[in-house]
Design a protein around this motif. Structure first.
Motif, PDB file in Angstrom:
ATOM      1  N   SER A   1       0.828  -1.204   0.000  1.00  0.00           N
ATOM      2  CA  SER A   1       0.000   0.000   0.000  1.00  0.00           C
ATOM      3  C   SER A   1       0.860   1.251   0.000  1.00  0.00           C
ATOM      4  N   SER A   2       1.914   1.252   0.793  1.00  0.00           N
ATOM      5  CA  SER A   2       2.817   2.412   0.857  1.00  0.00           C
ATOM      6  C   SER A   2       3.493   2.643  -0.493  1.00  0.00           C
ATOM      7  N   SER A   3       3.883   1.587  -1.150  1.00  0.00           N
ATOM      8  CA  SER A   3       4.492   1.717  -2.482  1.00  0.00           C
ATOM      9  C   SER A   3       3.489   2.279  -3.478  1.00  0.00           C
ATOM     10  N   PHE A   4       2.248   1.826  -3.389  1.00  0.00           N
ATOM     11  CA  PHE A   4       1.193   2.335  -4.273  1.00  0.00           C
ATOM     12  C   PHE A   4       0.981   3.830  -4.043  1.00  0.00           C
ATOM     13  N   ILE A   5       0.945   4.243  -2.790  1.00  0.00           N
ATOM     14  CA  ILE A   5       0.752   5.664  -2.461  1.00  0.00           C
ATOM     15  C   ILE A   5       1.921   6.482  -2.995  1.00  0.00           C
TER      16      ILE A   5
ATOM     17  N   THR B   1       1.698  14.317  -8.441  1.00  0.00           N
ATOM     18  CA  THR B   1       1.220  15.536  -7.787  1.00  0.00           C
ATOM     19  C   THR B   1       2.297  16.620  -7.771  1.00  0.00           C
ATOM     20  N   THR B   2       1.889  17.821  -7.464  1.00  0.00           N
ATOM     21  CA  THR B   2       2.817  18.954  -7.366  1.00  0.00           C
ATOM     22  C   THR B   2       3.642  18.893  -6.092  1.00  0.00           C
ATOM     23  N   TYR B   3       3.078  18.340  -5.047  1.00  0.00           N
ATOM     24  CA  TYR B   3       3.744  18.257  -3.736  1.00  0.00           C
ATOM     25  C   TYR B   3       3.806  16.790  -3.301  1.00  0.00           C
ATOM     26  N   PRO B   4       4.664  15.992  -3.946  1.00  0.00           N
ATOM     27  CA  PRO B   4       4.668  14.552  -3.673  1.00  0.00           C
ATOM     28  C   PRO B   4       5.015  14.172  -2.235  1.00  0.00           C
ATOM     29  N   ALA B   5       5.942  14.870  -1.612  1.00  0.00           N
ATOM     30  CA  ALA B   5       6.304  14.524  -0.228  1.00  0.00           C
ATOM     31  C   ALA B   5       5.118  14.749   0.708  1.00  0.00           C
ATOM     32  N   LEU B   6       4.417  15.861   0.532  1.00  0.00           N
ATOM     33  CA  LEU B   6       3.225  16.137   1.334  1.00  0.00           C
ATOM     34  C   LEU B   6       2.139  15.109   1.035  1.00  0.00           C
ATOM     35  N   CYS B   7       2.006  14.734  -0.202  1.00  0.00           N
ATOM     36  CA  CYS B   7       1.017  13.731  -0.604  1.00  0.00           C
ATOM     37  C   CYS B   7       1.265  12.420   0.139  1.00  0.00           C
TER      38      CYS B   7
ATOM     39  N   GLN C   1       3.073  11.953   2.849  1.00  0.00           N
ATOM     40  CA  GLN C   1       2.930  12.177   4.300  1.00  0.00           C
ATOM     41  C   GLN C   1       1.460  12.205   4.719  1.00  0.00           C
ATOM     42  N   SER C   2       0.618  12.866   3.930  1.00  0.00           N
ATOM     43  CA  SER C   2      -0.783  13.021   4.332  1.00  0.00           C
ATOM     44  C   SER C   2      -1.624  11.772   4.093  1.00  0.00           C
ATOM     45  N   LEU C   3      -1.171  10.887   3.203  1.00  0.00           N
ATOM     46  CA  LEU C   3      -1.965   9.697   2.878  1.00  0.00           C
ATOM     47  C   LEU C   3      -1.433   8.400   3.493  1.00  0.00           C
ATOM     48  N   SER C   4      -0.178   8.382   3.918  1.00  0.00           N
ATOM     49  CA  SER C   4       0.421   7.149   4.433  1.00  0.00           C
ATOM     50  C   SER C   4      -0.293   6.600   5.661  1.00  0.00           C
ATOM     51  N   ALA C   5      -0.833   7.472   6.477  1.00  0.00           N
ATOM     52  CA  ALA C   5      -1.555   7.025   7.674  1.00  0.00           C
ATOM     53  C   ALA C   5      -2.792   6.192   7.313  1.00  0.00           C
ATOM     54  N   TYR C   6      -3.238   6.306   6.065  1.00  0.00           N
ATOM     55  CA  TYR C   6      -4.448   5.611   5.623  1.00  0.00           C
ATOM     56  C   TYR C   6      -4.121   4.434   4.697  1.00  0.00           C
ATOM     57  N   ALA C   7      -2.867   3.991   4.709  1.00  0.00           N
ATOM     58  CA  ALA C   7      -2.414   2.929   3.799  1.00  0.00           C
ATOM     59  C   ALA C   7      -3.257   1.666   3.898  1.00  0.00           C
TER      60      ALA C   7
ATOM     61  N   ASP D   1      -1.228  25.198   3.215  1.00  0.00           N
ATOM     62  CA  ASP D   1      -1.371  23.775   3.504  1.00  0.00           C
ATOM     63  C   ASP D   1      -2.643  23.222   2.862  1.00  0.00           C
ATOM     64  N   VAL D   2      -3.739  23.934   3.013  1.00  0.00           N
ATOM     65  CA  VAL D   2      -5.000  23.495   2.402  1.00  0.00           C
ATOM     66  C   VAL D   2      -4.870  23.479   0.884  1.00  0.00           C
ATOM     67  N   ALA D   3      -4.271  24.521   0.330  1.00  0.00           N
ATOM     68  CA  ALA D   3      -4.109  24.605  -1.124  1.00  0.00           C
ATOM     69  C   ALA D   3      -3.242  23.457  -1.648  1.00  0.00           C
ATOM     70  N   HIS D   4      -2.192  23.120  -0.922  1.00  0.00           N
ATOM     71  CA  HIS D   4      -1.299  22.064  -1.384  1.00  0.00           C
ATOM     72  C   HIS D   4      -1.969  20.687  -1.352  1.00  0.00           C
ATOM     73  N   VAL D   5      -2.691  20.373  -0.272  1.00  0.00           N
ATOM     74  CA  VAL D   5      -3.362  19.065  -0.234  1.00  0.00           C
ATOM     75  C   VAL D   5      -4.517  19.016  -1.240  1.00  0.00           C
ATOM     76  N   THR D   6      -5.160  20.161  -1.468  1.00  0.00           N
ATOM     77  CA  THR D   6      -6.227  20.217  -2.469  1.00  0.00           C
ATOM     78  C   THR D   6      -5.654  20.040  -3.871  1.00  0.00           C
ATOM     79  N   SER D   7      -4.540  20.686  -4.133  1.00  0.00           N
ATOM     80  CA  SER D   7      -3.863  20.537  -5.421  1.00  0.00           C
ATOM     81  C   SER D   7      -3.458  19.076  -5.644  1.00  0.00           C
TER      82      SER D   7
END
Length: 196
Positions: A28-32, A39-45, A47-53, A176-182
């Motif tokens: 799952s982590s590899s897929f994420i 995305t424009t902000y891959p590290a944030l992407c 970080q923000s989605l890994s908790a839901y792997a 922060d909101v703009a980056h996760v929305t993007s």
């Protein structure tokens, strides 16, 4: 003897289960990580989605739903933050006006992201062709509008008249909101393109 055999069997089962779970989370982590490259902000992407792997697994649909939910959650949190700022004493009139305008814009963002979440719920495994494209177009339009709202909010804190901690704090929250929305929009665009 029977107890030690039973204990050994139980430990073996626990080890196998643990290894299988670890393997699924790694997959799952590899897929994420792979998905977030779009995305424009891959590290944030990541970080923000890994908790839901564990809930995302390797599902593109679950990935976009989660990314959108993260974006909505952060927008709601920022809306609450902006509302609290309207109650602060000692805020200059120009700052108060910018805060109120921003609160309205972030409120619009929350509305548009909520519509997007609900629109994604209308897409099921049988939604195809023009129906699918219509739903996805709605989501993409609302999310693009949400990004515009966030930019408008930040623009309200432009210029030298509004400097200091308040401006820095608001801009950081909105960014922060703009980056996760993007990021969510990029993942949704990729998902929509894959279904064409």
């Amino acid at each position: 003897m029977a107890k030690s055999t039973l204990l050994l069997l139980l430990l073996s089962i626990l080890y196998i289960t643990s290894t299988a779970n670890s393997s699924a989370i790694a997959s799952s982590s590899s897929f994420i990580k792979a998905s977030c490259r779009a995305t424009t902000y891959p590290a944030l992407c990541v970080q923000s989605l890994s908790a839901y792997a564990t809930s995302i697994q390797s599902s593109p649909r679950q990935l976009i739903q989660t990314a959108l939910a993260v974006s909505l959650d952060r927008a709601q949190s920022t809306k609450t933050y902006m509302y609290r700022l309207t109650k602060f004493r000692g805020v200059k009139p120009r700052e108060r006006a910018a805060i109120k305008d921003c609160l309205e814009e972030i409120g619009d963002t929350v509305d548009r992201l909520t519509k997007s979440v609900n629109e994604l719920k209308n897409i099921n495994g049988r939604t195809r062709g023009q129906d699918f494209q219509w739903h996805m177009s709605n989501v993409e339009t609302w999310m693009s509008a949400a990004l515009t709202d966030e930019t408008t909010c930040t623009d309200g804190f432009g210029g030298k008249a509004l400097n200091g901690k308040l401006k820095t704090s608001v801009r950081a929250k909105i960014a922060d909101v703009a980056h996760v929305t993007s990021n969510a929009l990029a993942l949704i665009n990729k998902f929509a393109a894959s279904k064409n």
